[in-house]
Structure formats: C-alpha cells, structure tokens
Design an enzyme around this catalytic site. Sequence first.
Site, PDB file in Angstrom:
ATOM      1  N   CYS A  99      22.163  11.455  18.023  1.00  0.00           N
ATOM      2  CA  CYS A  99      21.800  12.716  17.376  1.00  0.00           C
ATOM      3  C   CYS A  99      22.218  13.898  18.248  1.00  0.00           C
ATOM      4  O   CYS A  99      23.402  14.148  18.419  1.00  0.00           O
ATOM      5  CB  CYS A  99      20.310  12.725  17.040  1.00  0.00           C
ATOM      6  SG  CYS A  99      19.869  13.967  15.785  1.00  0.00           S
ATOM      7  N   HIS A 210      19.123   7.995  14.216  1.00  0.00           N
ATOM      8  CA  HIS A 210      18.221   7.528  15.274  1.00  0.00           C
ATOM      9  C   HIS A 210      17.944   6.029  15.131  1.00  0.00           C
ATOM     10  O   HIS A 210      16.989   5.638  14.453  1.00  0.00           O
ATOM     11  CB  HIS A 210      16.884   8.278  15.212  1.00  0.00           C
ATOM     12  CG  HIS A 210      16.954   9.695  15.663  1.00  0.00           C
ATOM     13  ND1 HIS A 210      16.712  10.074  16.969  1.00  0.00           N
ATOM     14  CD2 HIS A 210      17.244  10.826  14.985  1.00  0.00           C
ATOM     15  CE1 HIS A 210      16.845  11.385  17.079  1.00  0.00           C
ATOM     16  NE2 HIS A 210      17.171  11.870  15.893  1.00  0.00           N
ATOM     17  N   GLU A 212      16.588   4.014  17.283  1.00  0.00           N
ATOM     18  CA  GLU A 212      15.350   3.604  17.963  1.00  0.00           C
ATOM     19  C   GLU A 212      14.108   3.774  17.105  1.00  0.00           C
ATOM     20  O   GLU A 212      13.105   3.072  17.286  1.00  0.00           O
ATOM     21  CB  GLU A 212      15.190   4.378  19.279  1.00  0.00           C
ATOM     22  CG  GLU A 212      14.651   5.797  19.175  1.00  0.00           C
ATOM     23  CD  GLU A 212      15.642   6.818  18.627  1.00  0.00           C
ATOM     24  OE1 GLU A 212      15.244   7.977  18.409  1.00  0.00           O
ATOM     25  OE2 GLU A 212      16.820   6.459  18.418  1.00  0.00           O
TER      26      GLU A 212
END
Length: 337
Positions: A99, A210, A212
């Site tokens: 990002c 993202h 994660e």
Amino acid sequence: MRPAILLPRMLNSWRAPEVGWCPSVLTNLINLLPIFKNRIGHNRSYYEELLQKINGLLLPGGATFFNETNGYGDAGEHLIAIARELNDNGTYFPVWGTCLGMELLVLKMANGTETRSNCQAINMALPLEMKQDYNESRLFGGASEEIITKLSQENVTYNYHRYCYKEQSFSLPALNNSWRIMSLNHDVNGIEFVSTIEHLIYPFYGVQFHPEKALYEFVSKDVPHSSSAVHSAQYFAEFFINEARRNTHSYDNATEQARSLIYNYQPEYTSVLGSGYVQQYLFEDPDIAGDGDDDGPYPYYPYPNNNGNNGVASWSLGFGLVVALTFRAFAVIMEHS
C-alpha cells in the site's frame, strides 16, 4: 534471514504500528526488531550498518505524508537507496512495499518524482485483474493454478487507500518502464489502478492491497477472512520470505540479535479501545507529546482511535519506526523514551 520493516507512527505521543505484520511473518519462521525514531531521517550510517545484518526490507502501509522532516519518507529514502546499492554490488537484497509502502518504493525509485493519482478504494475486497503476461513475473511465475484462481476470481485482496498509480504512470520518463505490472483493479468510481508490480532489475515488489489484514485484522467487517483469502495472503508472505532466504547477512552474535527482538516488547490490545487495529505496539515519544492537558502541542491520546475510519488512526502524523525481521526472530528497533 532478516527482512526489515518500516512501521507507522500512528499518534503524536505514541509509536503505534499494527501488530498484524508480526505474526504474518513469524508464521514463516522470521523474527522482528525495532529501530528508534531518533535514527529516522538522518544518520545514514545507522541504516547501512543495519542492512548489513538483515535479509530484506518490508515497507508496510499506513497513513502519513512523504514530506515530513525525519519521517517515513526520509527513512525510506535512505533504506531504499542502500538496498539498491547492495544489489548493484552483487548482494541479493529484496524489498517489499505494501500500500503506502509500495507508493514510497515507486516514488524513491523515480528519484522523488510524484506520479500518484487520487483514487477511492476504501474498505474494498477485490479479485486481481491479472495482466496477460502475469505468469512471466517472479512473483506469480511459481504460483499454483489454485492460488491464481483464488486471486483472480474471488474477493480476497483488501484495499484501503486514497492514492494509487495508474498504468500509464509507469511509462513516464521518471519510471522509464522499469517495472512489470502484473495486475490492475478499479476503485469505487471505476478508476483503474495498478495493484501488483515488480522491478525488472532489482528484487523489489509492491502490492497496493493489504495481504496481512486477511490473516490478523478483525475490526472491520469488510476485511475478507475466507479460506481463499487466508491462503492467498500466506502465499505473498511465503514468497517474500523465500526471497529473503537468498540473502546471507547475519548478526555478529546471538546476544546482539536477541536484545533487538520484538519479544522484548509487549503489544497492546487496542481494538477494544476504539482502534482500527486489533493490537499495536505503543512507544512513547516525550519529544512531541502533550503533557496530558489540552494546552500541549497536541491533545494527548493514549491509544489510537479509528474515528469511524476502519483502520486509519485519526491523528496519524507519520512513520516513527523501522522494524527488521530475522530468519529466526521478529525484532523491532525503537526510539529512546
């Protein structure tokens, strides 16, 4: 092997990176260490010494500006330049940007030329729109058909960003077609943006989404947690860790490494207090914090509050930490309080 991470300073009085990155890398037998904020933005020799001990660099997402003095942009400029020099000198040293980290990586590789565009991809889970030659890339060339199907047909990549790169940006003189674009996506207004890239010469990678959050962030109902989302996210983590394993840097001794590890610090459970993150590491910064009263330079907030923004702290002032991962430990280097 020690990929290094830049983590965000989320409040005026605390350093508060989200914890989600830690277990996503620890799952792959990697360790993390913090870097003190008073090293950020200056003292290039500090970064040079650090990158000789770790095995890669990970630039996570967050909410900050690149032009803050001694902030995320300044630290990232040093780290990316050193990583580039290491590769030029024959040392394999991978860099990953997620990002805002991807945006910073592209910006610094373009010598500071800003080519981002405004876009609105907030709380959007999307499938990747793969380019025809995606399988010629290092990132996806070894991916199974199952992973590619999940990534391209299911809403498994979580986006939360207000800036992006358009495909035509990479043909501008500043970038000189030096990046391979593997996938695109569209924001809520139909604006097309680049979602995965890799450099054609250096082992540098970027994703606008993202990975994660699918694994470890449960505050926003918009983050996908399906089996496909988890497997897809884990694919990216494993890919980067395997890249880091190609680097042979190490600490001089186990004691030096152990004293740097994240295990020396305890994360806080912050979502119960209104944060957009389940857990965060909170590091006090007395240099800029208020005294607890409203007459300080900033109001004092002991924990980040997402203020309805689903994951972006309301008082984000920049990035104040660099976090380095090691092959056997996940360590964080922090500033002195």
